[in-house]
Design an enzyme around this catalytic site. Structure first.
Site, PDB file in Angstrom:
ATOM      1  N   LYS A 126       0.911  -1.077   0.033  1.00 39.39           N
ATOM      2  CA  LYS A 126       0.064  -0.042   0.144  1.00 39.39           C
ATOM      3  C   LYS A 126       0.782   1.302  -0.105  1.00 39.39           C
ATOM      4  CE  LYS A 126      -3.286  -2.955   1.165  1.00 39.39           C
ATOM      5  NZ  LYS A 126      -3.208  -4.562   1.403  1.00 39.39           N
ATOM      6  N   LYS A 161      -8.220   1.056   4.703  1.00 34.94           N
ATOM      7  CA  LYS A 161      -7.589  -0.408   4.513  1.00 34.94           C
ATOM      8  C   LYS A 161      -6.345  -0.380   5.421  1.00 34.94           C
ATOM      9  CE  LYS A 161      -6.801   0.254   0.212  1.00 34.94           C
ATOM     10  NZ  LYS A 161      -6.314  -0.087  -1.470  1.00 34.94           N
ATOM     11  N   ARG A 211      -5.801  -5.988 -12.449  1.00 32.65           N
ATOM     12  CA  ARG A 211      -4.534  -6.399 -12.043  1.00 32.65           C
ATOM     13  C   ARG A 211      -3.468  -6.330 -13.040  1.00 32.65           C
ATOM     14  NH1 ARG A 211      -2.220  -9.528  -8.274  1.00 32.65           N
ATOM     15  NH2 ARG A 211      -3.352  -7.869  -6.663  1.00 32.65           N
ATOM     16  N   ARG A 226     -11.047  -7.093 -12.120  1.00 31.25           N
ATOM     17  CA  ARG A 226     -12.055  -8.004 -11.126  1.00 31.25           C
ATOM     18  C   ARG A 226     -13.036  -6.989 -10.648  1.00 31.25           C
ATOM     19  NH1 ARG A 226      -6.762  -8.098  -7.752  1.00 31.25           N
ATOM     20  NH2 ARG A 226      -6.535  -6.161  -8.426  1.00 31.25           N
ATOM     21  N   ARG A 234     -15.693  -4.296  -2.936  1.00 27.10           N
ATOM     22  CA  ARG A 234     -14.376  -4.732  -3.386  1.00 27.10           C
ATOM     23  C   ARG A 234     -14.332  -5.661  -4.528  1.00 27.10           C
ATOM     24  NH1 ARG A 234     -13.741  -7.933   2.114  1.00 27.10           N
ATOM     25  NH2 ARG A 234     -15.831  -8.496   1.431  1.00 27.10           N
ATOM     26  N   ASP A 274      -2.306  -2.695  -9.112  1.00 31.84           N
ATOM     27  CA  ASP A 274      -3.779  -2.492  -9.058  1.00 31.84           C
ATOM     28  C   ASP A 274      -4.070  -1.210  -9.616  1.00 31.84           C
ATOM     29  OD1 ASP A 274      -3.894  -5.211  -8.104  1.00 31.84           O
ATOM     30  OD2 ASP A 274      -4.259  -4.778  -6.083  1.00 31.84           O
ATOM     31  N   GLU A 282      -2.506   0.275  -5.529  1.00 26.11           N
ATOM     32  CA  GLU A 282      -1.678  -0.908  -4.779  1.00 26.11           C
ATOM     33  C   GLU A 282      -0.502  -1.303  -5.766  1.00 26.11           C
ATOM     34  OE1 GLU A 282      -3.289  -3.890  -2.440  1.00 26.11           O
ATOM     35  OE2 GLU A 282      -4.805  -2.660  -1.629  1.00 26.11           O
ATOM     36  N   ASN A 284       1.679  -4.912  -5.801  1.00 28.88           N
ATOM     37  CA  ASN A 284       1.770  -6.263  -5.043  1.00 28.88           C
ATOM     38  C   ASN A 284       2.994  -6.747  -5.529  1.00 28.88           C
ATOM     39  OD1 ASN A 284      -1.183  -6.870  -4.289  1.00 28.88           O
ATOM     40  ND2 ASN A 284      -1.252  -5.757  -5.952  1.00 28.88           N
TER      41      ASN A 284
END
Length: 318
Positions: A126, A161, A211, A226, A234, A274, A282, A284
């Protein structure tokens, strides 16, 4: 000479192979004739400054009823491996941190580790977005409830978050007139003892949380959007979302161009961004997923591309 590849991951007997990216990597490495060795975190240890592990020789099969065979463990120095994939899922707790230190010792003896252990510690998924504010929606990182309220009053609709979770867990969407504001802030910050991130809510989440996968800073040209389930904010697949394949937009490529050089600089070879709407949310770095979904949708071989990149880097070292 065959490449000896080790993987540190969660128990292989419990994975879902149709969507497991680590499994895709193992299949791709095995297809190239590489030797595979399996480890869990508890198999690693250090003695007199050298990193070792109980290694299990591994064979994988792309079949749901029998997807792997393991030999009995043999203790070996990690320096005997050419490359190690660090694929342990979050949370990034202290045991995860200790594992990165052991892997860093192996790296110091010449073993390639993907992703770089120091970078895994220093690139919170994050917080790392703060290095690219030009790509992000307004955000705040704090554990101060007063500051979170001020941020909410400014933006009216926000997402809260934790900094150490995955799969969409413990994410709250909060509106300015929400009667549960106080208890949400108390819960997510543990009454001011836990630092969290607040981001302005991005309505384009209805079109998917994309993603985007990057190999050595270069994006795969397709992403998995997604889409949130009905009544959900979410988009995470673990939270009930479903995936749809999409081409990268010009804005997606621009974001990748902003982030890619820093990924290469840090030794982050395989990363998932993301992106919601026009905004990076984000980065990852621990165990990015969606390889198998994108491969299936677009007839790709993303794990194969990653193994080829690893092989090229190993060749340059030699």
């Amino acid at each position: 000479m065959s490449i000896r590849l080790g993987v540190v991951m969660d128990p292989i007997g419990s994975i879902k192979i149709h969507k497991d990216s680590s499994f895709a990597m193992l299949l791709a490495a095995q297809a190239r004739g590489w030797e595979l060795f399996y480890m869990e975190q508890s198999d690693l240890f250090m003695q007199d400054g050298r990193a070792f592990a109980s290694l299990r020789r591994l064979t994988v099969y792309d079949q749901r009823d029998h997807w792997f065979d393991c030999c009995e463990p043999v203790e070996e120095p990690l320096s005997g491996l050419d490359v190690i994939l660090m694929r342990k899922d979050p949370p990034l707790d202290m045991e995860f941190v200790y594992t990165t230190f052991l892997l860093e010792r192996a790296k110091s003896e010449g073993t390639m580790v993907v992703n770089c252990p120091a970078a895994l510690r220093n690139s919170n998924e994050k917080l790392f977005t703060a290095w690219f504010p030009q790509c992000c929606a307004p955000s705040l990182v704090t554990r101060d409830g007063r500051r979170l309220r001020e941020f909410l009053n400014q933006h009216h609709d926000i997402v809260l978050k934790p900094l150490d979770a995955m799969g969409g867990s413990l994410i709250f969407r909060v509106r300015v007139n929400d009667p549960n504001i106080s208890v949400i802030i108390e819960t997510i910050t543990d009454f001011g003892h836990r630092t969290v991130m607040a981001q302005r809510f991005i309505p384009e989440i209805s079109q998917g949380d994309k993603r985007i996968l990057l190999i050595d800073g270069n994006p795969v040209p397709y992403a998995l959007a997604r889409i949130p389930a009905t009544g959900e904010t979410r988009g995470n697949l673990a939270a009930g979302g479903h995936g749809e394949g999409v081409r990268l937009t010009d804005r997606d490529y621009w974001i990748c161009g902003q982030v890619g050089p820093e990924l290469r600089k840090r030794g982050l070879l395989f990363v998932g961004l993301d992106v919601i709407g026009n905004y990076l949310t984000e980065i990852n770095v621990t165990s990015p997923t969606c390889i198998r979904e994108l491969d299936s949708l677009f007839n790709l071989d993303i794990a194969g591309q990653l193994m080829d990149s690893i092989a090229s880097k190993l060749k340059l070292r030699q």
